[in-house]
Design a protein around this motif. Sequence first.
Motif: not given
Length: 363
Positions: A247-249, A268-282
């Motif tokens: 978000g800040h960026a 930003g929320l959509l971004g970390v949701s994607r990132l969480g999925r890609r990292l296998g965390l979410l």
Amino acid sequence: METFRVQSREFEYNVIVGTGAWRSLRDFPLHGYSSVFVISEEALWCRWKGEFLKEAGLRRVQTLWVRPGERSKSLRVMQRLAAELLLRQADRRSLLILFGGGVIGDLGGFLASIYMRGVDCIHVPTTLLAQVDSSIGGKTAVNLGATKNLIGTFHPARLVLSEPRVLGSLSRRDFRSGLYEVVKHGILDGPELFGRLEQSLSSLRRDLAEELETILAPAVKVKVDVVNRDEREAGLRAVLNLGHTFGHALEEATGYRRFLHGEAVAWGLLGVSRLGRRLGLLPESDAGRIDELVRRLGPLPRIDDLDARRVLPLLPQDKKAVAGKVRWVIPERIGKVRQISEASGVAVAAAFRDIQKMGNDPT
Ligand SMILES: NC(=O)c1ccc[n+]([C@@H]2O[C@H](COP(=O)([O-])OP(=O)(O)OC[C@H]3O[C@@H](n4cnc5c(N)ncnc54)[C@H](O)[C@@H]3O)[C@@H](O)[C@H]2O)c1
Ligand SMILES: [Zn+2]
């Protein structure tokens, strides 16, 4: 109406949320103060002063104006307000009532913390963002040139009064922008608030106070709980940065002109949701629910035209970590987040590409 107790370093204060909150000012020991000043925006104050003064049981207050907009969060405006206070004989026992959104709260809170080495203030937040976030926790700030919140203090309010009816005059866009922060609180809080948002979010209206109250109070509680456990951001308070890294960026890459703050947080929320999925965390199911809720709120300003090579270097770096690592707050499920600083640049860039491909219309 609900009352939350916040513990700050030096004293405790109440955050009162709900229809009729302004009336609680009647129980506040105003007689201990030599004078009361309201700091607000002229049009906003004119729209609400009748109701506010009547409900709060206030007769005479002096008013100081600030022009709407982030640009008012400056040392220059702060200096002007301090000079006006002095001219009107405000002293160390004066009280400042900060009636407005996050700009009034941050600027007025900063002024209150340094005028004559500190006077008391009461927050009367009038935007959704200010009600669920900026009025609670005592952070104050002004910007220095293009650098946001560079200069600031901790100066908690003596009382926070969040009346949902005042949101009725907010612009639709400002209201929606605040709702994205509420979604963030829902992800932090867990299935109950999140589920309630899923049920009611698209039908929520800024002029239906009773309905608003049912999400406002639990959203406020999320912030209150975090602040109570960690007032000075040692670690836990950082979870509130969920969605704020991308978000800040995005805000910075577009010179703070394209997005309202909550809109950048939504990406930003959509971004970390994607990132969480890609990292296998979410897990996929929770990620899907987060995406769906954010997207249902409506169109966001576009990001597909932005150059990732310009945006990604602007990701805020963790000041405490070595080698300029980015500290991410990643959802692991609805109701649980994890802080990590080892996300690979490749995964981050891929997650950003994912959201750029989403387009800006709700699915
Ligand atoms: N201190 C903190 O912990 C903290 C946390 C988050 C954000 N912030 C700060 O908060 C600021 C953003 O706050 P904001 O989104 O409330 O912005 P804001 O104060 O600029 O308000 C947004 C707009 O709504 C208008 N407005 C306010 N109340 C209204 C009402 N009831 N009816 C009609 N119009 C109304 C304002 O004139 C303005 O145009 C940023 O400066 C950000 O840095 C601080
Ligand atoms: Zn925010």
